[in-house]
Design a protein around this motif. Sequence first.
Motif, mmCIF file in Angstrom:
data_model
loop_
_atom_site.group_PDB
_atom_site.id
_atom_site.type_symbol
_atom_site.label_atom_id
_atom_site.label_comp_id
_atom_site.label_asym_id
_atom_site.label_seq_id
_atom_site.Cartn_x
_atom_site.Cartn_y
_atom_site.Cartn_z
ATOM 1 N N PHE A 4 -7.177 -24.794 6.762
ATOM 2 C CA PHE A 4 -6.057 -25.711 6.504
ATOM 3 C C PHE A 4 -4.718 -25.049 6.801
ATOM 4 N N ILE A 5 -4.587 -23.771 6.450
ATOM 5 C CA ILE A 5 -3.338 -23.039 6.679
ATOM 6 C C ILE A 5 -3.422 -22.347 8.034
ATOM 7 N N GLY A 6 -2.406 -22.557 8.858
ATOM 8 C CA GLY A 6 -2.404 -21.965 10.196
ATOM 9 C C GLY A 6 -2.649 -23.049 11.225
ATOM 10 N N SER A 7 -1.906 -22.967 12.325
ATOM 11 C CA SER A 7 -2.035 -23.977 13.371
ATOM 12 C C SER A 7 -1.847 -23.314 14.727
ATOM 13 N N PRO A 8 -2.770 -23.519 15.686
ATOM 14 C CA PRO A 8 -4.032 -24.245 15.532
ATOM 15 C C PRO A 8 -4.943 -23.562 14.523
ATOM 16 N N LYS A 9 -5.931 -24.304 14.058
ATOM 17 C CA LYS A 9 -6.694 -23.787 12.919
ATOM 18 C C LYS A 9 -7.657 -22.662 13.295
ATOM 19 N N MET A 10 -8.042 -21.912 12.270
ATOM 20 C CA MET A 10 -8.926 -20.760 12.436
ATOM 21 C C MET A 10 -10.276 -21.162 13.029
ATOM 22 N N ASN A 11 -10.776 -20.366 13.971
ATOM 23 C CA ASN A 11 -12.132 -20.553 14.483
ATOM 24 C C ASN A 11 -13.114 -20.015 13.449
ATOM 25 N N VAL A 12 -14.237 -20.706 13.274
ATOM 26 C CA VAL A 12 -15.274 -20.201 12.373
ATOM 27 C C VAL A 12 -16.586 -20.114 13.149
ATOM 28 N N LEU A 13 -17.182 -18.923 13.123
ATOM 29 C CA LEU A 13 -18.395 -18.653 13.895
ATOM 30 C C LEU A 13 -19.457 -18.048 12.978
ATOM 31 N N PRO A 14 -20.724 -18.089 13.405
ATOM 32 C CA PRO A 14 -21.755 -17.407 12.612
ATOM 33 C C PRO A 14 -21.386 -15.923 12.470
ATOM 34 N N LYS A 36 -17.059 -19.268 28.404
ATOM 35 C CA LYS A 36 -16.545 -19.910 29.611
ATOM 36 C C LYS A 36 -15.367 -20.801 29.216
ATOM 37 N N VAL A 37 -14.336 -20.805 30.050
ATOM 38 C CA VAL A 37 -13.164 -21.622 29.750
ATOM 39 C C VAL A 37 -13.461 -23.091 30.067
ATOM 40 N N THR A 38 -13.280 -23.959 29.059
ATOM 41 C CA THR A 38 -13.579 -25.386 29.274
ATOM 42 C C THR A 38 -12.326 -26.240 29.402
ATOM 43 N N LEU A 39 -11.192 -25.722 28.920
ATOM 44 C CA LEU A 39 -9.944 -26.509 29.008
ATOM 45 C C LEU A 39 -8.764 -25.581 28.782
ATOM 46 N N ASN A 40 -7.714 -25.809 29.541
ATOM 47 C CA ASN A 40 -6.476 -25.069 29.329
ATOM 48 C C ASN A 40 -5.375 -26.051 28.976
ATOM 49 N N GLU A 41 -4.685 -25.807 27.870
ATOM 50 C CA GLU A 41 -3.550 -26.654 27.523
ATOM 51 C C GLU A 41 -2.278 -25.810 27.574
ATOM 52 N N TYR A 42 -1.529 -25.990 28.645
ATOM 53 C CA TYR A 42 -0.303 -25.231 28.828
ATOM 54 C C TYR A 42 0.806 -25.875 28.007
ATOM 55 N N THR A 43 1.482 -25.085 27.157
ATOM 56 C CA THR A 43 2.560 -25.687 26.356
ATOM 57 C C THR A 43 3.894 -25.010 26.609
ATOM 58 N N ALA A 81 5.438 -21.616 26.140
ATOM 59 C CA ALA A 81 5.359 -20.232 25.678
ATOM 60 C C ALA A 81 3.920 -19.728 25.602
ATOM 61 N N VAL A 82 3.027 -20.578 25.178
ATOM 62 C CA VAL A 82 1.621 -20.170 25.073
ATOM 63 C C VAL A 82 0.715 -21.231 25.689
ATOM 64 N N THR A 83 -0.470 -20.784 26.026
ATOM 65 C CA THR A 83 -1.494 -21.715 26.504
ATOM 66 C C THR A 83 -2.633 -21.720 25.499
ATOM 67 N N LEU A 84 -3.103 -22.930 25.144
ATOM 68 C CA LEU A 84 -4.272 -23.047 24.275
ATOM 69 C C LEU A 84 -5.490 -23.063 25.179
ATOM 70 N N THR A 85 -6.300 -22.028 25.079
ATOM 71 C CA THR A 85 -7.467 -21.922 25.934
ATOM 72 C C THR A 85 -8.715 -22.282 25.131
ATOM 73 N N HIS A 86 -9.398 -23.331 25.583
ATOM 74 C CA HIS A 86 -10.640 -23.745 24.927
ATOM 75 C C HIS A 86 -11.796 -23.054 25.633
ATOM 76 N N ASP A 100 -3.107 -17.757 24.427
ATOM 77 C CA ASP A 100 -2.711 -16.615 25.261
ATOM 78 C C ASP A 100 -1.574 -17.016 26.179
ATOM 79 N N ASP A 101 -1.169 -16.087 27.007
ATOM 80 C CA ASP A 101 0.003 -16.352 27.836
ATOM 81 C C ASP A 101 -0.356 -16.997 29.171
ATOM 82 N N GLY A 102 -1.563 -17.519 29.288
ATOM 83 C CA GLY A 102 -1.937 -18.296 30.467
ATOM 84 C C GLY A 102 -2.068 -17.489 31.746
#
Length: 346
Positions: free
Chosen positions: A233-243, A283-290, A292-297, A310-312
């Motif tokens: 809930f705190i932090g944006s984009p939200k924390m990744n949770v993995l096994p 594998k990169v599935t989507l890049n969202e350039y904003t 200052a930063v890029t959201l890499t899926h 990351d910085d794209g």
Amino acid sequence: MTALALKNLKKRFASTDVIRGVDLAIDDGEFVVFVGPSGCGKSTLLRMISGLEDITSGELYIGDRLVNDVQAARRGVAMVFQSYALYPHLTVRDNMGFGLKVRKVPAAERERRVNEAAATLKLDALLHRYPRELSGGQRQRVAIGRAIVGNPEVFLFDEPLSNLDAELRVHMRSEIAALHNRLKTTMIYVTHDQIEAMTLADKIVVLRDGLVEQVGSPRELYERPGNLFVAQFIGSPKMNVLPAQAATHLSPAAQVPSSAESVGIRPEHLSVTGPSEVGLRGKVTLNEYTGAVTLTHIQSSDAQPILALDDGREVTRLGSDVCLTAEAGNLHYFDKQGLRVAADAA
Ligand SMILES: Nc1ncnc2c1ncn2[C@@H]1O[C@H](COP(=O)(O)OP(=O)(O)OP(=O)(O)O)[C@@H](O)[C@H]1O
Ligand SMILES: [Mg+2]
């Protein structure tokens, strides 16, 4: 000194328990922010404190006074709403002085307090105007001014900036911070905005389903969330949770606690590089350039969706193979119940 104490506070509407036992102590002069998903009870709790909503059970203290049965006007609190709720047919001066007039404060005293609040809020030049002649930010300042003139012990704000455009919000946010620094009055502030919560709060209260999930400073909640809900809930984009087993791939130095079921890593703490020997593969599935930063899926090799900031650079092109790494100190571990577990000492 404790400004406010909530003890096992509950609210029931008909057959629905909306506030299910909230305990909270707020210090004098503290800036407390309530956050939580829509419908979790933030406004209800604020209205119970203000006296607009009665208390089903539990105790509410303002200072050392039990106020459960004290009427709203006598609690020493002032509430500022999202919809400024100004009187359209009254000038700024009369809007600000209205509550004092109702309370039969003498005209000279009223005048003095309105002028003082107007100076604090830079409304001096607008006192003769009507609400329709004001911008959104100016209206919001009048609504705050109306609260200030009553000289309350506690200010309650329910999403006061959410009707404003982005630029004005940022401006009013810093004005509210400055106001708090100047008045040093206890403030409770409800918002959906992460940045408002993080920047304004001395203390954030995370609510969910009528219960407190965690209370802490913005830094405590960001760095040491007590459970998975707060972590995401705190932090944006939200924390990744993995096994949990992903931890040693992300960071070879990670000491994974034996009771860890999952590992959390914030998008801003992931490093994305080209294919390499170390790291979690994906594998990169989507890049969202904003800008200052890029959201890499990224989809990990075991099909987990992961978000990295990351910085794209070149390596994160769509479809490319990447490796994700993180510092061990930025990994958060959670057990089967979703509760935080400390990393094992090396
Ligand atoms: N007068 C009422 N009668 C019945 N249920 C109510 C009443 N007021 C609020 N509720 C319910 O209580 C719950 C909490 O509402 P509340 O307005 O406190 O949520 P909130 O956290 O402020 O949400 P939001 O972020 O959307 O403003 C909701 O499920 C809502 O439907
Ligand atoms: Mg609300």
